[in-house]
Design an enzyme around this catalytic site. Structure first.
Site, PDB file in Angstrom:
ATOM      1  N   GLY A   1       0.810  -1.216   0.000  1.00 50.91           N
ATOM      2  CA  GLY A   1       0.000   0.000   0.000  1.00 50.91           C
ATOM      3  C   GLY A   1       0.842   1.263   0.000  1.00 50.91           C
ATOM      4  O   GLY A   1       0.535   2.229  -0.711  1.00 50.91           O
TER       5      GLY A   1
ATOM      6  N   ASN B   1      -8.234   4.092   8.318  1.00 55.21           N
ATOM      7  CA  ASN B   1      -7.693   2.922   9.011  1.00 55.21           C
ATOM      8  C   ASN B   1      -7.901   2.959  10.513  1.00 55.21           C
ATOM      9  O   ASN B   1      -7.938   1.928  11.158  1.00 55.21           O
ATOM     10  CB  ASN B   1      -6.196   2.777   8.695  1.00 55.21           C
ATOM     11  CG  ASN B   1      -5.435   4.065   8.897  1.00 55.21           C
ATOM     12  OD1 ASN B   1      -5.817   5.107   8.365  1.00 55.21           O
ATOM     13  ND2 ASN B   1      -4.366   4.017   9.656  1.00 55.21           N
TER      14      ASN B   1
ATOM     15  N   GLN C   1      -7.754  -0.056   3.257  1.00 57.51           N
ATOM     16  CA  GLN C   1      -8.653  -0.634   4.271  1.00 57.51           C
ATOM     17  C   GLN C   1      -9.983  -1.082   3.677  1.00 57.51           C
ATOM     18  O   GLN C   1     -10.709  -1.850   4.302  1.00 57.51           O
ATOM     19  CB  GLN C   1      -8.922   0.393   5.385  1.00 57.51           C
ATOM     20  CG  GLN C   1      -7.721   0.713   6.233  1.00 57.51           C
ATOM     21  CD  GLN C   1      -7.314  -0.428   7.155  1.00 57.51           C
ATOM     22  OE1 GLN C   1      -8.115  -1.271   7.546  1.00 57.51           O
ATOM     23  NE2 GLN C   1      -6.033  -0.472   7.499  1.00 57.51           N
TER      24      GLN C   1
ATOM     25  N   SER D   1      -3.540  -3.238  -0.724  1.00 58.19           N
ATOM     26  CA  SER D   1      -2.458  -3.984  -0.089  1.00 58.19           C
ATOM     27  C   SER D   1      -2.944  -5.386   0.279  1.00 58.19           C
ATOM     28  O   SER D   1      -3.995  -5.541   0.903  1.00 58.19           O
ATOM     29  CB  SER D   1      -2.021  -3.230   1.164  1.00 58.19           C
ATOM     30  OG  SER D   1      -1.070  -3.986   1.870  1.00 58.19           O
ATOM     31  N   GLY D   2      -2.164  -6.400  -0.099  1.00 59.00           N
ATOM     32  CA  GLY D   2      -2.600  -7.788   0.048  1.00 59.00           C
ATOM     33  C   GLY D   2      -2.845  -8.255   1.469  1.00 59.00           C
ATOM     34  O   GLY D   2      -3.785  -9.003   1.740  1.00 59.00           O
ATOM     35  N   HIS D   3      -2.011  -7.801   2.411  1.00 59.26           N
ATOM     36  CA  HIS D   3      -2.097  -8.388   3.756  1.00 59.26           C
ATOM     37  C   HIS D   3      -3.266  -7.867   4.571  1.00 59.26           C
ATOM     38  O   HIS D   3      -3.494  -8.315   5.690  1.00 59.26           O
ATOM     39  CB  HIS D   3      -0.778  -8.190   4.520  1.00 59.26           C
ATOM     40  CG  HIS D   3      -0.520  -6.788   4.971  1.00 59.26           C
ATOM     41  ND1 HIS D   3      -0.683  -6.398   6.279  1.00 59.26           N
ATOM     42  CD2 HIS D   3      -0.120  -5.695   4.298  1.00 59.26           C
ATOM     43  CE1 HIS D   3      -0.382  -5.112   6.383  1.00 59.26           C
ATOM     44  NE2 HIS D   3      -0.037  -4.663   5.202  1.00 59.26           N
TER      45      HIS D   3
ATOM     46  N   THR E   1      12.119  -7.471 -10.420  1.00 59.78           N
ATOM     47  CA  THR E   1      11.594  -8.820 -10.646  1.00 59.78           C
ATOM     48  C   THR E   1      10.371  -9.021  -9.762  1.00 59.78           C
ATOM     49  O   THR E   1      10.397  -8.720  -8.576  1.00 59.78           O
ATOM     50  CB  THR E   1      12.666  -9.874 -10.321  1.00 59.78           C
ATOM     51  OG1 THR E   1      13.771  -9.661 -11.211  1.00 59.78           O
ATOM     52  CG2 THR E   1      12.134 -11.285 -10.498  1.00 59.78           C
TER      53      THR E   1
ATOM     54  N   CYS F   1       1.877   7.190  23.217  1.00 57.04           N
ATOM     55  CA  CYS F   1       2.811   6.152  23.632  1.00 57.04           C
ATOM     56  C   CYS F   1       2.867   4.998  22.657  1.00 57.04           C
ATOM     57  O   CYS F   1       3.822   4.253  22.630  1.00 57.04           O
ATOM     58  CB  CYS F   1       2.441   5.629  25.009  1.00 57.04           C
ATOM     59  SG  CYS F   1       3.094   6.688  26.285  1.00 57.04           S
TER      60      CYS F   1
END
Lengths: 392, 131
Positions: A70, A150, A178, A198-200, A236, A324
């Site tokens: 992404g 997100n 998202q 984005s694939g994940h 590649t 934090c």
């Protein structure tokens, strides 16, 4: 076994996806650019994955380019447009709630002489399309607005914004990282010129994504080198990853309505339960125009990281927009953009549901969270002061 | 990212609470930054006989509050004033660099509570002299 409620951060790779990928590590390991049989087999696999992505987005396969994820897709779309259209103008419009892949790219472009308008959002995190129209000048070359946020899950009116951009002859990009796999994403219906994914985020592997570029859109090359991806993106191909991305997007979009309905029901039960059981808590993001799996609440008088650690000890994994956890002194820019004061933004908790969550996970979270909040509030001088102030 | 000791003091913090008739109370930090610490001291004959804290903050803030209160219990005021943030962090087997400011807050809260105690002592003395 932990209860994983951080599916907006990443998802587990589905076994079917992994299975589809495995032969491309050890058996069909060819370079898709090679002329021999192993290379041709690899090429076929890449092109099949491209068809799968195109089908999921209602695009043509010639409009899909594979990237490393992404962030690269966002960088390429924005920098590529900026430099390709510099002769026309130097103005970009985006929003204050974008992912850092967009925000930091835009900030870098400002240092290269571009001008960027960061549009505000309302208290629910929605961008007003009228603000987009007002911000467009004769120097504007790109509008980039995320499809779904997100952190707070708000779904933006992309089709409406894209119509405005097109009417003014301005290119439109959307970061749909998202959204893809969570809600219906149809590039033709949306009318966007570029779209990042984005694939994940939808049970595919990490390290692979794609950029949709509508045919005819002029875009500078971002990754220079070999002639891969029709000469527009060198390197590649990450063959097993691309195969996994294709399989994952096919699975994720096969029954998107059913999938969204299941998550939405769990999401709403979680939201309602938290707001009912925990006083001084508020929902962040739009109540209904919201990603099916997203819950984001601010729990006043406690700090997000402490809450996350306590939840983790109880076997529940979430995330927070507190300073934090962001690694800086300021809480999340998204929570500040929707108007939360710092102290309330510090106490934010994001729980994001996915395909592997069950109603039992919702029950367990609703059982554990109120007690954890009570313990932390008993420790909080702010809570003490508030109670004493209320007594007076 | 946190040591076992930090996690221990975070999950089972020592000396949480308030002291009704505290000899000194110190509050430092602010909610905007996400950290507030309040330390209550009970001092008799210049010795800290009891100490409690309340903290709004991250895991490190809570753990350093807990450790700092453990370290001052039974100490004289003079000894307590010598406790540094480094000493608190070391007693916790270290803190991640971004969290070192939390240990500074513990030192400051302690000093603020002692200062409050000393001011009260001074006021009492002056009141006694005025009589």
């Amino acid at each position: 076994m932990s209860i994983y409620l951080d599916n907006a951060a990443t998802t587990a790779t589905k076994p079917e996806v992994l299975e589809a990928m495995l032969p491309y590590f050890t058996q069909v390991y060819g370079n898709p650019s090679s002329i021999h049989r192993t290379g041709r087999d690899a090429r076929r696999a890449v092109e099949r994955a491209r068809e799968q992505v195109a089908a999921a987005l209602n695009a043509d396969k010639g409009e899909i380019y594979f990237t490393a994820g992404g962030s690269e897709s966002d960088n390429w779309a924005i920098k590529g447009t900026a430099f390709a259209h510099r002769a026309k103008g130097n103005h970009i419009i985006t929003t204050q709630i974008e992912h850092h892949a967009v925000l930091h790219t835009c900030q870098w472009l400002e240092r290269q002489g571009f001008e960027v308008t960061y549009l505000p959002v309302d208290a629910d995190g929605l961008v007003d399309p009228a603000d987009v129209e007002r911000a467009i000048t004769d120097k504007t070359i790109l509008v980039s607005v995320m499809m779904a946020n997100n952190e707070i899950g708000t779904i933006e009116p992309i089709a409406e914004i894209a119509r405005i951009a097109r009417a003014h002859g301005v290119l439109m990009h959307t970061d749909a990282v998202q959204a893809v796999g969570a809600v219906e994403v149809d590039v033709r219906a949306l009318g966007v010129d570029m779209l990042s994914l984005s694939g994940h985020k939808f049970y595919g592997p990490k390290g692979v994504g794609a950029l949709y570029v509508r045919r005819g859109v002029k875009l500078d090359t971002y990754m220079h080198g070999g002639a891969q991806e029709r000469g527009r993106r060198a390197g590649t191909e990450y063959l097993p990853g691309i195969v996994g991305l294709g399989k994952a997007i096919e699975l994720a979009t096969a029954d998107i309505a059913g999938h969204a309905a299941r998550l939405t029901a769990m999401r709403d039960r979680l939201i309602d339960g938290i707001l009912k059981e925990i006083p001084y808590a508020r929902l962040n993001g739009h109540r209904t125009r919201r990603l099916p799996g997203n819950v984001n609440v601010s729990i006043e008088y406690i700090e997000g990281e402490a809450l996350l650690l306590r939840l983790d000890l109880a076997g529940i994994e979430g995330s927070s927009g507190s300073a934090c956890t962001s690694g800086s002194l300021d809480p999340s820019h998204v929570l500040l953009a929707i108007g939360l004061p710092h102290e309330i933004a510090h106490g934010s908790l994001r729980l994001t549901l996915g395909d592997y969550n069950t109603e039992a996970d919702v029950d367990a979270t609703l059982a554990a969270l109120p007690e954890i909040v009570r313990t932390l509030r008993d420790m909080s001088p702010m809570y003490q002061d508030m109670l004493e102030g209320a007594l007076k | 990212m946190y040591s076992e000791k930090v996690m221990d003091h975070f999950s089972n913090p020592r000396n949480v609470g308030e002291i009704e008739d505290a000899s000194g109370v110190g509050t430092v930090g602010n909610a905007k930054c996400g950290d507030i610490m309040r330390i209550f001291l009970k001092i008799e004959n210049d010795v800290i006989v009891d100490v409690k804290f309340k903290t709004f903050g991250c895991g490190a803030a809570i753990a350093t509050s807990s450790m700092a209160t453990e370290m001052v219990k039974g100490k004289t005021v003079e000894e307590a004033l010598k406790i540094t943030n480094q000493a608190v962090a070391e007693a916790l087997d270290g803190l991640p660099p971004v969290k070192m400011h939390c240990s500074l807050l513990a030192e400051e809260a302690l000093k603020a509570a002692i200062e409050d105690y000393q001011k009260k002592q001074q006021a009492q003395k002056e009141a006694a002299q005025a009589d």
